[in-house]
Design a protein around this motif. Structure first.
Motif, PDB file in Angstrom:
ATOM      1  N   TRP A   1       0.821  -1.209   0.000  1.00 44.60           N
ATOM      2  CA  TRP A   1       0.000   0.000   0.000  1.00 44.60           C
ATOM      3  C   TRP A   1       0.856   1.260   0.000  1.00 44.60           C
ATOM      4  O   TRP A   1       0.512   2.270  -0.614  1.00 44.60           O
ATOM      5  N   ASN A   2       2.008   1.209   0.682  1.00 43.04           N
ATOM      6  CA  ASN A   2       2.847   2.405   0.783  1.00 43.04           C
ATOM      7  C   ASN A   2       4.042   2.360  -0.173  1.00 43.04           C
ATOM      8  O   ASN A   2       4.926   3.197  -0.108  1.00 43.04           O
ATOM      9  N   GLY A   3       4.089   1.357  -1.022  1.00 44.17           N
ATOM     10  CA  GLY A   3       5.185   1.244  -1.979  1.00 44.17           C
ATOM     11  C   GLY A   3       6.467   0.692  -1.393  1.00 44.17           C
ATOM     12  O   GLY A   3       7.470   0.593  -2.106  1.00 44.17           O
ATOM     13  N   ALA A   4       6.464   0.313  -0.117  1.00 47.56           N
ATOM     14  CA  ALA A   4       7.689  -0.110   0.553  1.00 47.56           C
ATOM     15  C   ALA A   4       8.101  -1.527   0.196  1.00 47.56           C
ATOM     16  O   ALA A   4       9.207  -1.942   0.529  1.00 47.56           O
ATOM     17  N   GLY A   5       7.248  -2.289  -0.430  1.00 47.86           N
ATOM     18  CA  GLY A   5       7.592  -3.646  -0.833  1.00 47.86           C
ATOM     19  C   GLY A   5       7.020  -3.959  -2.195  1.00 47.86           C
ATOM     20  O   GLY A   5       5.917  -3.506  -2.540  1.00 47.86           O
ATOM     21  N   THR A   6       7.795  -4.702  -2.976  1.00 45.36           N
ATOM     22  CA  THR A   6       7.332  -5.115  -4.304  1.00 45.36           C
ATOM     23  C   THR A   6       7.722  -6.571  -4.537  1.00 45.36           C
ATOM     24  O   THR A   6       8.652  -7.096  -3.903  1.00 45.36           O
ATOM     25  N   ASN A   7       7.032  -7.213  -5.442  1.00 43.13           N
ATOM     26  CA  ASN A   7       7.454  -8.535  -5.886  1.00 43.13           C
ATOM     27  C   ASN A   7       7.064  -8.718  -7.346  1.00 43.13           C
ATOM     28  O   ASN A   7       6.198  -8.005  -7.868  1.00 43.13           O
ATOM     29  N   TYR A   8       7.746  -9.656  -8.003  1.00 47.32           N
ATOM     30  CA  TYR A   8       7.607  -9.826  -9.447  1.00 47.32           C
ATOM     31  C   TYR A   8       7.581 -11.304  -9.829  1.00 47.32           C
ATOM     32  O   TYR A   8       8.195 -12.145  -9.161  1.00 47.32           O
ATOM     33  N   ALA A   9       6.912 -11.573 -10.919  1.00 51.74           N
ATOM     34  CA  ALA A   9       7.022 -12.891 -11.525  1.00 51.74           C
ATOM     35  C   ALA A   9       8.443 -13.052 -12.065  1.00 51.74           C
ATOM     36  O   ALA A   9       9.057 -12.079 -12.508  1.00 51.74           O
ATOM     37  N   ASP A  10       8.957 -14.264 -12.025  1.00 49.26           N
ATOM     38  CA  ASP A  10      10.321 -14.499 -12.499  1.00 49.26           C
ATOM     39  C   ASP A  10      10.486 -14.078 -13.954  1.00 49.26           C
ATOM     40  O   ASP A  10      11.565 -13.619 -14.355  1.00 49.26           O
ATOM     41  N   SER A  11       9.432 -14.200 -14.752  1.00 51.48           N
ATOM     42  CA  SER A  11       9.527 -13.908 -16.182  1.00 51.48           C
ATOM     43  C   SER A  11       9.745 -12.426 -16.483  1.00 51.48           C
ATOM     44  O   SER A  11      10.163 -12.080 -17.596  1.00 51.48           O
ATOM     45  N   VAL A  12       9.468 -11.556 -15.516  1.00 48.40           N
ATOM     46  CA  VAL A  12       9.610 -10.115 -15.773  1.00 48.40           C
ATOM     47  C   VAL A  12      10.641  -9.458 -14.857  1.00 48.40           C
ATOM     48  O   VAL A  12      10.938  -8.273 -15.028  1.00 48.40           O
ATOM     49  N   LYS A  13      11.189 -10.203 -13.929  1.00 45.45           N
ATOM     50  CA  LYS A  13      12.143  -9.649 -12.970  1.00 45.45           C
ATOM     51  C   LYS A  13      13.337  -9.053 -13.702  1.00 45.45           C
ATOM     52  O   LYS A  13      13.909  -9.674 -14.607  1.00 45.45           O
ATOM     53  N   GLY A  14      13.697  -7.839 -13.315  1.00 46.13           N
ATOM     54  CA  GLY A  14      14.818  -7.161 -13.947  1.00 46.13           C
ATOM     55  C   GLY A  14      14.444  -6.366 -15.192  1.00 46.13           C
ATOM     56  O   GLY A  14      15.241  -5.578 -15.693  1.00 46.13           O
TER      57      GLY A  14
END
Length: 120
Positions: free
Chosen positions: A53-66
């Motif tokens: 909610w505050n932008g302090a954490g993110t996560n990604y699918a492996d296919s788009v990471k980086g």
């Protein structure tokens, strides 16, 4: 309850970039974890990226990471997805969604989607 509208999709060559936006109405946007999902033709909808909610954490699918970066501006009630080094396999309809918990789950509100097409 929040309402979501995506924009920024289009046609781009492989290796190019696009920035998707998700505009939210309502005062509660800043209280929700948010995410981007996509659905390619003939495939199930899949998770792409999530943000607290505050932008302090993110996560990604492996296919788009980086390659992809999710961000939000709570003052503008807007969620973003910066997509770089696009590949033909990134072609899909992209949806933003609001969730109830972090890590993102309990998605309860969806936008209508924006088409992203990557040509080889």
């Amino acid at each position: 309850q929040v309402q979501l509208v995506e924009s920024g999709g289009g046609l781009v060559q492989a290796g190019g970039s696009l920035r998707l936006s998700c505009a939210a109405s309502g005062r509660t946007f800043s209280s929700y974890p948010m995410g981007w999902f996509r659905q390619a033709p003939g495939k199930e909808r899949e998770f792409v990226a999530g943000i607290r909610w505050n932008g302090a954490g993110t996560n990604y699918a492996d296919s788009v990471k980086g390659r992809f970066t999710i961000s939000r501006d709570n003052a503008k009630n807007t969620l973003y997805l910066q997509m770089n080094s696009l590949k033909p396999e990134d072609t899909a309809i992209y949806y933003c969604a609001a969730g109830s918990h972090w890590p993102l789950r309990g998605t309860h509100t969806w936008g209508q989607g924006t088409q992203v097409t990557v040509s080889s």
